[in-house]
Design a protein around this motif. Structure first.
Motif, PDB file in Angstrom:
ATOM      1  N   TYR A  51      33.014  31.283  -9.075  1.00  0.00           N
ATOM      2  CA  TYR A  51      32.691  30.576  -7.838  1.00  0.00           C
ATOM      3  C   TYR A  51      31.199  30.621  -7.552  1.00  0.00           C
ATOM      4  O   TYR A  51      30.589  29.626  -7.173  1.00  0.00           O
ATOM      5  CB  TYR A  51      33.422  31.199  -6.646  1.00  0.00           C
ATOM      6  CG  TYR A  51      34.786  30.643  -6.380  1.00  0.00           C
ATOM      7  CD1 TYR A  51      34.986  29.291  -6.160  1.00  0.00           C
ATOM      8  CD2 TYR A  51      35.885  31.482  -6.326  1.00  0.00           C
ATOM      9  CE1 TYR A  51      36.238  28.787  -5.902  1.00  0.00           C
ATOM     10  CE2 TYR A  51      37.149  30.987  -6.072  1.00  0.00           C
ATOM     11  CZ  TYR A  51      37.309  29.636  -5.865  1.00  0.00           C
ATOM     12  OH  TYR A  51      38.552  29.151  -5.619  1.00  0.00           O
ATOM     13  N   LEU A  52      30.608  31.788  -7.730  1.00  0.00           N
ATOM     14  CA  LEU A  52      29.186  31.936  -7.433  1.00  0.00           C
ATOM     15  C   LEU A  52      28.310  31.104  -8.353  1.00  0.00           C
ATOM     16  O   LEU A  52      27.269  30.595  -7.940  1.00  0.00           O
ATOM     17  CB  LEU A  52      28.784  33.411  -7.506  1.00  0.00           C
ATOM     18  CG  LEU A  52      29.374  34.312  -6.418  1.00  0.00           C
ATOM     19  CD1 LEU A  52      28.972  35.762  -6.661  1.00  0.00           C
ATOM     20  CD2 LEU A  52      28.923  33.860  -5.036  1.00  0.00           C
ATOM     21  N   PHE A  53      28.724  30.951  -9.619  1.00  0.00           N
ATOM     22  CA  PHE A  53      27.948  30.162 -10.572  1.00  0.00           C
ATOM     23  C   PHE A  53      28.318  28.687 -10.553  1.00  0.00           C
ATOM     24  O   PHE A  53      27.747  27.898 -11.305  1.00  0.00           O
ATOM     25  CB  PHE A  53      28.080  30.726 -11.980  1.00  0.00           C
ATOM     26  CG  PHE A  53      27.386  32.045 -12.152  1.00  0.00           C
ATOM     27  CD1 PHE A  53      26.035  32.184 -11.882  1.00  0.00           C
ATOM     28  CD2 PHE A  53      28.086  33.158 -12.574  1.00  0.00           C
ATOM     29  CE1 PHE A  53      25.391  33.393 -12.034  1.00  0.00           C
ATOM     30  CE2 PHE A  53      27.454  34.379 -12.733  1.00  0.00           C
ATOM     31  CZ  PHE A  53      26.105  34.494 -12.460  1.00  0.00           C
ATOM     32  N   GLY A  54      29.271  28.291  -9.732  1.00  0.00           N
ATOM     33  CA  GLY A  54      29.599  26.879  -9.564  1.00  0.00           C
ATOM     34  C   GLY A  54      30.443  26.284 -10.660  1.00  0.00           C
ATOM     35  O   GLY A  54      30.424  25.065 -10.846  1.00  0.00           O
ATOM     36  N   VAL A  55      31.198  27.067 -11.382  1.00  0.00           N
ATOM     37  CA  VAL A  55      32.042  26.544 -12.459  1.00  0.00           C
ATOM     38  C   VAL A  55      33.120  25.628 -11.897  1.00  0.00           C
ATOM     39  O   VAL A  55      33.500  24.651 -12.540  1.00  0.00           O
ATOM     40  CB  VAL A  55      32.676  27.712 -13.252  1.00  0.00           C
ATOM     41  CG1 VAL A  55      33.650  27.218 -14.290  1.00  0.00           C
ATOM     42  CG2 VAL A  55      31.590  28.556 -13.890  1.00  0.00           C
ATOM     43  N   HIS A  56      33.581  25.890 -10.701  1.00  0.00           N
ATOM     44  CA  HIS A  56      34.676  25.126 -10.116  1.00  0.00           C
ATOM     45  C   HIS A  56      34.284  23.697  -9.750  1.00  0.00           C
ATOM     46  O   HIS A  56      35.136  22.851  -9.557  1.00  0.00           O
ATOM     47  CB  HIS A  56      35.231  25.843  -8.889  1.00  0.00           C
ATOM     48  CG  HIS A  56      34.271  25.927  -7.754  1.00  0.00           C
ATOM     49  ND1 HIS A  56      33.221  26.815  -7.743  1.00  0.00           N
ATOM     50  CD2 HIS A  56      34.197  25.232  -6.597  1.00  0.00           C
ATOM     51  CE1 HIS A  56      32.541  26.656  -6.616  1.00  0.00           C
ATOM     52  NE2 HIS A  56      33.111  25.717  -5.909  1.00  0.00           N
ATOM     53  N   ARG A  57      33.025  23.409  -9.686  1.00  0.00           N
ATOM     54  CA  ARG A  57      32.588  22.053  -9.307  1.00  0.00           C
ATOM     55  C   ARG A  57      32.829  21.030 -10.401  1.00  0.00           C
ATOM     56  O   ARG A  57      32.918  19.849 -10.129  1.00  0.00           O
ATOM     57  CB  ARG A  57      31.107  22.070  -8.951  1.00  0.00           C
ATOM     58  CG  ARG A  57      30.832  22.798  -7.677  1.00  0.00           C
ATOM     59  CD  ARG A  57      29.380  22.679  -7.283  1.00  0.00           C
ATOM     60  NE  ARG A  57      29.058  23.811  -6.429  1.00  0.00           N
ATOM     61  CZ  ARG A  57      27.978  24.535  -6.538  1.00  0.00           C
ATOM     62  NH1 ARG A  57      27.085  24.255  -7.446  1.00  0.00           N
ATOM     63  NH2 ARG A  57      27.770  25.534  -5.726  1.00  0.00           N
ATOM     64  N   ASN A  58      32.933  21.467 -11.630  1.00  0.00           N
ATOM     65  CA  ASN A  58      33.072  20.539 -12.745  1.00  0.00           C
ATOM     66  C   ASN A  58      34.521  20.235 -13.097  1.00  0.00           C
ATOM     67  O   ASN A  58      34.776  19.477 -14.016  1.00  0.00           O
ATOM     68  CB  ASN A  58      32.367  21.114 -13.977  1.00  0.00           C
ATOM     69  CG  ASN A  58      30.882  21.267 -13.753  1.00  0.00           C
ATOM     70  OD1 ASN A  58      30.298  20.517 -12.979  1.00  0.00           O
ATOM     71  ND2 ASN A  58      30.281  22.231 -14.416  1.00  0.00           N
ATOM     72  N   SER A  59      35.466  20.785 -12.391  1.00  0.00           N
ATOM     73  CA  SER A  59      36.872  20.595 -12.735  1.00  0.00           C
ATOM     74  C   SER A  59      37.656  20.059 -11.550  1.00  0.00           C
ATOM     75  O   SER A  59      37.530  20.550 -10.436  1.00  0.00           O
ATOM     76  CB  SER A  59      37.477  21.926 -13.188  1.00  0.00           C
ATOM     77  OG  SER A  59      38.848  21.773 -13.438  1.00  0.00           O
ATOM     78  N   GLU A  60      38.482  19.050 -11.825  1.00  0.00           N
ATOM     79  CA  GLU A  60      39.331  18.472 -10.789  1.00  0.00           C
ATOM     80  C   GLU A  60      40.557  19.337 -10.519  1.00  0.00           C
ATOM     81  O   GLU A  60      41.101  19.333  -9.432  1.00  0.00           O
ATOM     82  CB  GLU A  60      39.780  17.071 -11.220  1.00  0.00           C
ATOM     83  CG  GLU A  60      38.661  16.085 -11.313  1.00  0.00           C
ATOM     84  CD  GLU A  60      38.054  15.788  -9.964  1.00  0.00           C
ATOM     85  OE1 GLU A  60      38.799  15.737  -8.965  1.00  0.00           O
ATOM     86  OE2 GLU A  60      36.831  15.633  -9.886  1.00  0.00           O
ATOM     87  N   ASN A  61      41.010  20.071 -11.503  1.00  0.00           N
ATOM     88  CA  ASN A  61      42.235  20.851 -11.374  1.00  0.00           C
ATOM     89  C   ASN A  61      41.975  22.299 -10.976  1.00  0.00           C
ATOM     90  O   ASN A  61      42.863  23.138 -11.110  1.00  0.00           O
ATOM     91  CB  ASN A  61      43.004  20.825 -12.694  1.00  0.00           C
ATOM     92  CG  ASN A  61      43.429  19.427 -13.049  1.00  0.00           C
ATOM     93  OD1 ASN A  61      43.746  18.631 -12.178  1.00  0.00           O
ATOM     94  ND2 ASN A  61      43.427  19.115 -14.326  1.00  0.00           N
ATOM     95  N   TRP A  62      40.773  22.595 -10.505  1.00  0.00           N
ATOM     96  CA  TRP A  62      40.429  23.966 -10.171  1.00  0.00           C
ATOM     97  C   TRP A  62      41.290  24.510  -9.038  1.00  0.00           C
ATOM     98  O   TRP A  62      41.704  25.664  -9.052  1.00  0.00           O
ATOM     99  CB  TRP A  62      38.955  24.052  -9.795  1.00  0.00           C
ATOM    100  CG  TRP A  62      38.529  25.453  -9.547  1.00  0.00           C
ATOM    101  CD1 TRP A  62      38.420  26.073  -8.346  1.00  0.00           C
ATOM    102  CD2 TRP A  62      38.194  26.425 -10.525  1.00  0.00           C
ATOM    103  NE1 TRP A  62      38.025  27.369  -8.510  1.00  0.00           N
ATOM    104  CE2 TRP A  62      37.875  27.607  -9.849  1.00  0.00           C
ATOM    105  CE3 TRP A  62      38.125  26.414 -11.914  1.00  0.00           C
ATOM    106  CZ2 TRP A  62      37.498  28.762 -10.505  1.00  0.00           C
ATOM    107  CZ3 TRP A  62      37.746  27.562 -12.563  1.00  0.00           C
ATOM    108  CH2 TRP A  62      37.436  28.711 -11.870  1.00  0.00           C
ATOM    109  N   ARG A  63      41.580  23.688  -8.067  1.00  0.00           N
ATOM    110  CA  ARG A  63      42.378  24.122  -6.924  1.00  0.00           C
ATOM    111  C   ARG A  63      43.784  24.533  -7.358  1.00  0.00           C
ATOM    112  O   ARG A  63      44.319  25.538  -6.902  1.00  0.00           O
ATOM    113  CB  ARG A  63      42.438  23.016  -5.883  1.00  0.00           C
ATOM    114  CG  ARG A  63      43.023  23.465  -4.573  1.00  0.00           C
ATOM    115  CD  ARG A  63      42.902  22.410  -3.534  1.00  0.00           C
ATOM    116  NE  ARG A  63      43.790  21.307  -3.894  1.00  0.00           N
ATOM    117  CZ  ARG A  63      43.906  20.203  -3.204  1.00  0.00           C
ATOM    118  NH1 ARG A  63      43.171  20.012  -2.152  1.00  0.00           N
ATOM    119  NH2 ARG A  63      44.742  19.266  -3.567  1.00  0.00           N
TER     120      ARG A  63
END
Length: 128
Positions: A51-63
């Motif tokens: 989360y801190l490094f922003g990995v979740h921003r590049n994926s639509e299925n992260w949630r």
């Protein structure tokens, strides 16, 4: 989500510390509790770093992935909390009964609290 991770980390660390302080009188029961608390702590730290490094921003299925992880971990923590409660009941009549019983009671409380926090986070992420 960072606030949930910090709360779960603290509660999970208390579970591990309290079980270890009770000298692990029932290795089969409390070994699973320690395994679940340590592995979930490590994976939650990795999730926090992602989360801190922003990995979740590049994926639509992260949630969905995040919700599934927290739901599965909640199930594992529920099993650990029930086993810890069983170890608490068994430690009531042991040789160092008052001390180990109190430590196991506190570990059971924090295990159920951590389970609740994982469930809460899983639903919050999925329905947000």
């Amino acid at each position: 989500p960072d606030a949930y991770v910090c709360r779960r980390q603290v509660c999970g660390a208390w579970v591990w510390i309290l079980v270890a302080a009770s000298s692990v009188s029932f290795p089969l029961l409390q070994g699973w509790v320690m395994y679940v608390s340590l592995t979930s702590c490590i994976f939650s730290l990795l999730l926090l770093l992602s989360y801190l490094f922003g990995v979740h921003r590049n994926s639509e299925n992260w949630r969905v992935l995040d919700s599934l992880y927290h739901g599965a971990t909640a199930i594992l923590y529920m099993s650990a909390a029930v086993l810890q409660a069983n170890a608490t009941i068994l430690s009531e009549a042991g040789p160092n009964a008052p001390l180990y019983y109190q430590l196991n009671c506190a570990a059971s409380f924090f295990a159920f609290l951590t389970t609740f926090l994982y469930i809460l986070h899983a639903f919050r992420i999925y329905y947000h």
